[in-house]
Design a protein around this motif. Structure first.
Motif, PDB file in Angstrom:
ATOM      1  N   UNK A 135       3.651  11.336   0.466  1.00 23.81           N
ATOM      2  CA  UNK A 135       5.112  11.267   0.625  1.00 23.81           C
ATOM      3  C   UNK A 135       5.651   9.880   0.311  1.00 23.81           C
ATOM      4  N   UNK A 136       4.827   8.994  -0.174  1.00 23.63           N
ATOM      5  CA  UNK A 136       5.302   7.712  -0.683  1.00 23.63           C
ATOM      6  C   UNK A 136       5.515   6.612   0.322  1.00 23.63           C
ATOM      7  N   UNK A 137       5.052   6.761   1.564  1.00 26.08           N
ATOM      8  CA  UNK A 137       5.222   5.688   2.541  1.00 26.08           C
ATOM      9  C   UNK A 137       4.655   4.381   1.996  1.00 26.08           C
ATOM     10  N   UNK A 138       5.353   3.280   2.338  1.00 21.95           N
ATOM     11  CA  UNK A 138       4.923   1.957   1.882  1.00 21.95           C
ATOM     12  C   UNK A 138       4.519   1.112   3.075  1.00 21.95           C
ATOM     13  N   UNK A 147       7.660   5.072   9.354  1.00 22.55           N
ATOM     14  CA  UNK A 147       8.134   3.701   9.566  1.00 22.55           C
ATOM     15  C   UNK A 147       7.814   3.245  10.986  1.00 22.55           C
ATOM     16  N   UNK A 148       7.281   2.039  11.098  1.00 23.98           N
ATOM     17  CA  UNK A 148       6.955   1.470  12.401  1.00 23.98           C
ATOM     18  C   UNK A 148       5.527   1.751  12.844  1.00 23.98           C
ATOM     19  N   UNK A 149       4.852   2.711  12.215  1.00 23.40           N
ATOM     20  CA  UNK A 149       3.447   2.960  12.527  1.00 23.40           C
ATOM     21  C   UNK A 149       2.581   2.124  11.588  1.00 23.40           C
ATOM     22  N   UNK A 206       0.875  -1.166   0.000  1.00 23.11           N
ATOM     23  CA  UNK A 206       0.000   0.000   0.000  1.00 23.11           C
ATOM     24  C   UNK A 206       0.915   1.220   0.000  1.00 23.11           C
ATOM     25  N   UNK A 207       0.593   2.210  -0.802  1.00 19.31           N
ATOM     26  CA  UNK A 207       1.463   3.387  -0.897  1.00 19.31           C
ATOM     27  C   UNK A 207       0.675   4.658  -0.640  1.00 19.31           C
ATOM     28  N   UNK A 208       1.232   5.518   0.209  1.00 18.77           N
ATOM     29  CA  UNK A 208       0.633   6.831   0.421  1.00 18.77           C
ATOM     30  C   UNK A 208       1.026   7.749  -0.728  1.00 18.77           C
ATOM     31  N   UNK A 260       1.528  -2.384   8.433  1.00 24.53           N
ATOM     32  CA  UNK A 260       2.732  -1.794   9.021  1.00 24.53           C
ATOM     33  C   UNK A 260       3.517  -1.016   7.971  1.00 24.53           C
ATOM     34  N   UNK A 261       3.927   0.202   8.336  1.00 22.02           N
ATOM     35  CA  UNK A 261       4.743   1.019   7.434  1.00 22.02           C
ATOM     36  C   UNK A 261       6.181   0.514   7.493  1.00 22.02           C
TER      37      UNK A 261
END
Ligand code: FES
Length: 120
Positions: free
Chosen positions: A81-84, A98-100, A76-78, A91-92
């Motif tokens: 800002x591109x968090x995966x 990261x970690x959330x 899954x991508x935001x 889990x990020x």
């Protein structure tokens, strides 16, 4: 897809044939005048659902309607800002949060339909 909630513990989201493997879909559900934004991913035949809020800033994750996955359809991508995020537990693993984790929602498949369970 906008859905107005009726008093019940399960809400029909969609026919599972509308959500093939490797695809995602967003839903907006109104409950007692409160709108719940969520999305569902079909990953290898299993359905995973999360609130549509990035833990980094709280914005919606998708960049277009029903587009929640990265180009590989493995995360899954935001869109901001591109968090995966891992599909199976939210889990990020990469990005500013990261970690959330995404907030998981309970969905179940019954009779070819995908239902959101509200009492869990
Ligand atoms: S808002 Fe989602 S990664 Fe920043």
């Amino acid at each position: 897809m906008d859905i107005t909630h009726q008093p019940t513990t399960h809400i029909l989201l969609t026919d599972i044939h509308q959500l093939p493997d490797g695809k995602s879909a967003g839903f907006s559900i109104t409950i007692d005048k409160h709108t719940l934004e969520l999305f569902v991913v079909n990953f290898r035949g299993c359905f995973y659902a999360y609130e549509n809020h990035c833990p980094h800033t709280g914005v919606n994750l998708n960049w277009q309607t029903d587009q929640f996955l990265d180009i590989t359809e493995q995360r899954i991508q935001c869109s901001t800002h591109g968090a995966l995020f891992r599909i199976n537990d939210g889990l990020c693993e990469w990005g500013p949060c990261v970690g959330q984790s995404l907030r998981a929602m309970n969905v179940l498949e019954r009779g070819g339909q995908l239902l959101l369970r509200l009492d869990a």
